[in-house]
Design an enzyme around this catalytic site. Structure first.
Site, PDB file in Angstrom:
ATOM      1  N   CYS A  76       0.875  -1.175   0.000  1.00  0.00           N
ATOM      2  CA  CYS A  76       0.000   0.000   0.000  1.00  0.00           C
ATOM      3  C   CYS A  76       0.909   1.221   0.000  1.00  0.00           C
ATOM      4  O   CYS A  76       1.668   1.443   0.952  1.00  0.00           O
ATOM      5  CB  CYS A  76      -0.868  -0.027   1.261  1.00  0.00           C
ATOM      6  N   CYS A 186      -0.824   3.474  -6.583  1.00  0.00           N
ATOM      7  CA  CYS A 186      -1.767   2.933  -5.605  1.00  0.00           C
ATOM      8  C   CYS A 186      -2.028   1.505  -6.059  1.00  0.00           C
ATOM      9  O   CYS A 186      -2.345   1.279  -7.236  1.00  0.00           O
ATOM     10  CB  CYS A 186      -3.064   3.746  -5.630  1.00  0.00           C
TER      11      CYS A 186
END
Ligand code: DGL
Length: 263
Positions: A76, A186
């Site tokens: 992440c 992302c």
């Protein structure tokens, strides 16, 4: 408990996005076991405070360490941008953090804008500015936060008109003819490479950090003598999610699709 080479590699994300990194891990390290934690019960992290995100990252890593992880991949970018340094201080196993693929994007050497698709928290972080300062001289970067896409991927939507419409909306102020490269910043967008090209055109190159981080992980495990010697026939993956069973089922479906696309 001592760390041993047959223990699993731990990975976590705010939700389903890191499953794209997990897919790359299974593809490049087919004999390893993986344990994945998605925090869909609280996703997206980017809407929380940095302190909240850090605390959630500690919880996720504690969980993975309890599952005997021999190394942890922070799958992440948002979590990496706020918590990686602190996580490395706390845990005595290798902890790697995914970052937007700015260096690979520059290495393509193309003329045109480089679009960095990431959460607003990642885009505002020093991590992104440092990467641009370090590798991006002479290139024009556009930071593009795409929140709606995260929500759609969290619901398991990675193909079709809804996601294509949302991508169009994100890029509405940009002319695709002036874009050379899209940076995946992302992990949720690691599932959208096909859809992004469909919307923007086939001339677009996509720089995705998933492959690079798994290759880096492999070299670290090699150096530390932590790669397993076992040969297995099927990937051994455990998936957990704070959002419950539906998210676990969607993670499995998305993992299957991802693996079909890269193989
Ligand atoms: N997959 C996360 C990332 O790479 C999404 C962040 C979020 O939950 O806000 O940044």
């Amino acid at each position: 408990m001592g760390v041993i080479k047959d223990n699993p590699i731990g990975m976590f994300d705010s939700g389903l996005g890191g499953v794209s990194c997990l897919g790359q891990g299974i593809y490049l390290l087919p004999n390893e076991r993986f344990v994945y934690f998605g925090d869909s019960g609280v996703a997206p992290y980017a809407l929380l405070s940095k302190t909240e995100v850090k605390n959630l990252c500690f919880n996720a890593c504690d969980f993975l360490v309890e599952k005997a992880a021999k190394a942890i991949v922070v799958a992440c970018n948002t979590a990496t941008s706020v918590a990686l340094a602190d996580l490395r201080k706390k845990y005595d196993i290798p902890v790697l953090g995914i970052q937007p693929a700015i260096k690979p994007a520059v290495s393509f050497g193309l003329t045109g804008k480089i679009i960095v698709m990431a959460t607003s928290m990642t885009l505002q972080s020093k991590m992104v500015d440092n990467l641009i300062d370090r590798y991006g001289e002479g290139y024009e970067f556009v930071k593009l936060p795409c929140r709606r896409l995260i929500t759609l991927v969290e619901s398991g939507t990675i193909d079709g008109i809804e996601i294509e419409g949302a991508i169009k909306e994100c890029f509405k102020d940009l002319d695709p003819n002036n874009i050379s490269t899209v940076v995946i910043g992302c992990t949720h967008f690691g599932f959208l490479k096909k859809a992004i090209k469909k919307v923007l055109g086939n001339h677009i190159r996509i720089a995705d950090p998933n492959e690079g981080i798994i290759r880096h992980l492999k070299s670290i495990l090699e150096q530390e003598n932590l790669l397993t010697d076992k040969m297995i026939d099927d990937p051994m993956v455990e998936i957990y999610n704070s959002g419950g069973e539906v998210f676990i089922e969607n993670s499995k479906k998305m993992l299957e699709k991802y693996l079909l696309r890269i193989s």
